[in-house]
Design an enzyme around this catalytic site. Sequence first.
Site, PDB file in Angstrom:
ATOM      1  N   LYS A 234      16.810   9.645   0.527  1.00 40.07           N
ATOM      2  CA  LYS A 234      15.556  10.209   1.025  1.00 40.07           C
ATOM      3  C   LYS A 234      14.454   9.772   0.061  1.00 40.07           C
ATOM      4  O   LYS A 234      14.299  10.316  -1.020  1.00 40.07           O
ATOM      5  CB  LYS A 234      15.599  11.741   1.115  1.00 40.07           C
ATOM      6  CG  LYS A 234      14.349  12.277   1.783  1.00 40.07           C
ATOM      7  CD  LYS A 234      14.295  13.768   1.825  1.00 40.07           C
ATOM      8  CE  LYS A 234      13.062  14.211   2.622  1.00 40.07           C
ATOM      9  NZ  LYS A 234      11.804  13.582   2.142  1.00 40.07           N
ATOM     10  N   ARG A 239       5.515   8.106   4.665  1.00 39.77           N
ATOM     11  CA  ARG A 239       6.152   7.741   5.927  1.00 39.77           C
ATOM     12  C   ARG A 239       5.163   6.946   6.769  1.00 39.77           C
ATOM     13  O   ARG A 239       4.000   7.337   6.932  1.00 39.77           O
ATOM     14  CB  ARG A 239       6.588   9.014   6.661  1.00 39.77           C
ATOM     15  CG  ARG A 239       7.256   8.786   8.020  1.00 39.77           C
ATOM     16  CD  ARG A 239       8.704   8.439   7.846  1.00 39.77           C
ATOM     17  NE  ARG A 239       9.349   8.239   9.140  1.00 39.77           N
ATOM     18  CZ  ARG A 239       9.897   9.200   9.881  1.00 39.77           C
ATOM     19  NH1 ARG A 239       9.847  10.460   9.477  1.00 39.77           N
ATOM     20  NH2 ARG A 239      10.511   8.898  11.010  1.00 39.77           N
ATOM     21  N   ARG A 259       2.269   8.721   8.932  1.00 38.67           N
ATOM     22  CA  ARG A 259       2.632   9.890   9.722  1.00 38.67           C
ATOM     23  C   ARG A 259       1.452  10.848   9.868  1.00 38.67           C
ATOM     24  O   ARG A 259       1.387  11.644  10.794  1.00 38.67           O
ATOM     25  CB  ARG A 259       3.818  10.608   9.067  1.00 38.67           C
ATOM     26  CG  ARG A 259       4.325  11.785   9.880  1.00 38.67           C
ATOM     27  CD  ARG A 259       5.334  12.590   9.104  1.00 38.67           C
ATOM     28  NE  ARG A 259       5.323  13.973   9.541  1.00 38.67           N
ATOM     29  CZ  ARG A 259       5.850  14.971   8.882  1.00 38.67           C
ATOM     30  NH1 ARG A 259       6.437  14.746   7.716  1.00 38.67           N
ATOM     31  NH2 ARG A 259       5.805  16.192   9.339  1.00 38.67           N
ATOM     32  N   GLU A 287       9.189   3.759   4.897  1.00 37.40           N
ATOM     33  CA  GLU A 287       8.467   4.445   3.829  1.00 37.40           C
ATOM     34  C   GLU A 287       7.747   3.423   2.957  1.00 37.40           C
ATOM     35  O   GLU A 287       8.324   2.397   2.577  1.00 37.40           O
ATOM     36  CB  GLU A 287       9.475   5.211   2.960  1.00 37.40           C
ATOM     37  CG  GLU A 287       8.893   6.391   2.256  1.00 37.40           C
ATOM     38  CD  GLU A 287       9.125   7.694   3.029  1.00 37.40           C
ATOM     39  OE1 GLU A 287       8.658   8.723   2.528  1.00 37.40           O
ATOM     40  OE2 GLU A 287       9.753   7.676   4.091  1.00 37.40           O
ATOM     41  N   LYS A 409      17.778  16.174   6.472  1.00 38.68           N
ATOM     42  CA  LYS A 409      17.449  15.835   5.080  1.00 38.68           C
ATOM     43  C   LYS A 409      18.201  16.803   4.168  1.00 38.68           C
ATOM     44  O   LYS A 409      18.012  18.015   4.249  1.00 38.68           O
ATOM     45  CB  LYS A 409      15.943  15.877   4.834  1.00 38.68           C
ATOM     46  CG  LYS A 409      15.207  17.089   5.363  1.00 38.68           C
ATOM     47  CD  LYS A 409      13.711  16.929   5.203  1.00 38.68           C
ATOM     48  CE  LYS A 409      12.965  18.137   5.782  1.00 38.68           C
ATOM     49  NZ  LYS A 409      11.499  17.974   5.691  1.00 38.68           N
TER      50      LYS A 409
END
Length: 541
Positions: A234, A239, A259, A287, A409
Amino acid sequence: MKRFTRLYDELDATTRTSEKEAALEAYFREAPPADAAWALALLTGRRPRRGVSPRQLRDWAAEHTGLPAWLIDECYDAVGDLSETIALLLPRCDEAGTGRAVEYPLHRVINEFVAPLASMAEPQKRGLIVRLWQELEPRQRYILHKLISGSFRVGAARRLVVRALARVAEIEPALMEHRLLGSWLPTAQDLAALMSPAGAADDPARPYPFFLASQLDDPPETLGERAEWLAEWKWDGIRAQLIHRGAAPGPSTAVLWTRGEEIASGAFPELVAAAREFPVGTVLDGEVLAWERGAPLGFAALQRRLNRVGVIPSLFPDVPVIFMAYDLLELEGTDQRAVPFEERRARLEALVERVPEPHVLVSPLVEGATWDELGKHRAGSRDKMVEGLMLKRIGSRYGVGRTRGDWWKWKIEPLTIDAVLTGAQRGTGKRASLLTDYTFSVWRAGELVPIAKAYSGLTDEEILAVDALLRGATIERRGPVRIVRPELVFELAFEGVQESGRHRSGVALRFPRISRWRRDKRAADADSLDVLLAMLRAAKR
């Protein structure tokens, strides 16, 4: 304006999702298109530029009503919301001698009154606001105050607005969400294009709605067999979707969408250049990371790039960046989102392998035959400058929003520190009359220095108890902030520490929130700044 004010009150009066959605649907069916377009913009987060400050509103209201400013301040303290306070204190239209209220359409209020305010001289602003006070009913004044001060918020999640509008348009919510992510203006014409079953001409820069993972709070064994899941790191970045689209004979379009529904191409021009190396009709999900020598540099380094819009990247060798791709949403112009994740990933790997672009990498899989083995990798996440693991079901499609079940996540436990509450101010919305926005400090050489503000983590009962204690512990007021006696200790949870020249302590916490009220500790027992500095040094190693 009257119809929109009624919608606002209906949304504010209920916590039931079905009732909110029904109110939104009714509004979009009944409202004139020009008004509905602006309502859609406001309900999905677009706010007009602030044209009037709270101080100006307070002063003009005092002059107009003849009330002393201190009395308005006392009323504000009781009501908890300045917009509502002034709306209630002003005389009604008939009392002001102007007869009945004027019914302005919402689009006219914004286009003719709200939007031009920012460029007006102060006397013009005051004259226009006083005129509107004389022509609008109290609840419409309240909405006006929110719009002109840039503080408009409404109790309806974006997904409810999208669903209601999609139902009126008789199209799928996912398609409506996709359209709303494109470039559109709050006009009747653009609203008609958004709601058309056939749709408007495709915007090549339009991203897909992001698929979001849910937080895994239970043991991973509850997800079933380990073999049904792929694991990735992660990443702690921004994002985004990297897009390269176009159609002959015109030039292609390359863009980086975050995002947060912002185009970040100017801050990361090397990533936009990298997008052009991929075939036309490519959309990658991933990312943006600050990256050097095969490892992330951390989010603090990435933040330094966000203010460098329009500058060539060669001038900033201290913050090189990459796009870490972990999903393929479009390939050669064909939507890939319904393809099972394992196959999408294989196509992503093949695509990146044949395109020699060093600024785009594929997020590596984290190996581990059992959940226990994955847990050991997760435990070392902070050393790798990542936040934990992402678990993705092999056969999952790419969904819309936070659809539970397929992406999880599995984050590492947050860092914590015990800090003293040293300042507080009123919250917003339903908490506008309570002290809920807190400033926390730790010890340095015998004095308390502020390190963070936090607004969440307490129960409703705890908020009421803390509010009562703080009102009795106030020793000084600095504008809206109360300085309080250092008596209450709280454990703060946060994701990381970074250097900050804007804080007297020299550090800032990432995503601080209250994890518990330490009633068992006195202020003297709180942590020192040295604890945070040690965390900062450890993160740099």
